[in-house]
Design an enzyme around this catalytic site. Structure first.
Site, PDB file in Angstrom:
ATOM      1  N   HIS A  43       0.896  -1.229   0.007  1.00 10.20           N
ATOM      2  CA  HIS A  43      -0.112   0.028  -0.055  1.00 10.20           C
ATOM      3  C   HIS A  43       0.789   1.271  -0.215  1.00 10.20           C
ATOM      4  CE1 HIS A  43      -3.503   2.391   1.561  1.00 10.20           C
ATOM      5  NE2 HIS A  43      -2.600   3.263   1.899  1.00 10.20           N
ATOM      6  N   GLU A  44       1.774   1.330   0.881  1.00  8.25           N
ATOM      7  CA  GLU A  44       2.685   2.584   0.947  1.00  8.25           C
ATOM      8  C   GLU A  44       3.522   2.674  -0.034  1.00  8.25           C
ATOM      9  OE1 GLU A  44       2.010   4.873   2.889  1.00  8.25           O
ATOM     10  OE2 GLU A  44       0.632   3.662   4.402  1.00  8.25           O
ATOM     11  N   HIS A  47       1.799   4.124  -3.161  1.00  6.48           N
ATOM     12  CA  HIS A  47       1.622   5.698  -2.829  1.00  6.48           C
ATOM     13  C   HIS A  47       3.154   6.181  -3.526  1.00  6.48           C
ATOM     14  CE1 HIS A  47      -1.982   5.729  -0.917  1.00  6.48           C
ATOM     15  NE2 HIS A  47      -1.601   5.234   0.168  1.00  6.48           N
TER      16      HIS A  47
END
Length: 184
Positions: A43-44, A47
């Site tokens: 997820h990170e 980003h």
């Protein structure tokens, strides 16, 4: 950045696995560690990498009060509820369009992971257990991060386009519904 990622991964793994730990099921810890690794870390990284591809300086920074909150909420609810606010990819921008593009890729990553492992829930017991844990953790992360509350990803998408946010939110809600029985 690497230390913050590792500390966040460990704390969130503990928060999500608290319910199993309480009943002595420490054998599920590797499944939770893998689920959080795939869910939180990817997820990170999604980003960060999307921001960098757009020419924006980006790096992950842990939010230690959020990590403590995740552990406390999990402990106080017997592991039935987790509010995971481990940190964020730090970026600089003034454009809501770019912010929404970077933001949407976190929950989309979680949704794709949850959908990918869903068919595996019906295989042998160990594979099914891992798939259920990985899928439910990612379904919860996708849903939570889709909420239109600052500073969550859903808010950044909502601020740019209510239509895009509605699609993201409905998709994450439906994916969470697939896993709801495994969560509660």
């Amino acid at each position: 950045e690497m230390l913050d990622l590792v500390v966040s991964w460990g704390a969130i793994t503990l928060a999500f696995s608290w319910r199993d730990i309480l009943v002595g099921n420490v054998a599920s810890l590797p499944a939770y560690a893998l689920a959080v690794f795939l869910g939180f870390l990817l997820h990170e990284i999604a980003h960060r990498n999307v921001a960098r591809r757009l020419g924006i300086h980006a790096y992950y920074q842990a939010w230690y009060p959020g990590l403590i909150m995740a552990l406390l909420v999990s402990a106080l609810t017997g592991g039935r509820f987790v509010i995971a606010a481990p940190g964020a990819v730090m970026v600089t921008w003034a454009d809501t369009y770019l912010a929404s593009i970077v933001a949407i890729w976190g929950p989309l990553t979680n949704a794709l992971i949850a959908l990918t492992v869903y068919p595996l829930k019906h295989l042998s017991s160990m594979v099914a257990t891992y798939a259920a844990i990985i899928g439910s953790v990612n379904a919860m992360l996708a849903f939570f991060n889709s909420l239109p509350i600052p500073p969550l990803d859903g808010y950044k998408v909502f601020a740019y386009s209510i239509k895009r946010w509605t699609i993201l939110f409905l998709a994450s809600t439906l994916i969470l519904a697939l896993y709801i029985s495994a969560i509660f």
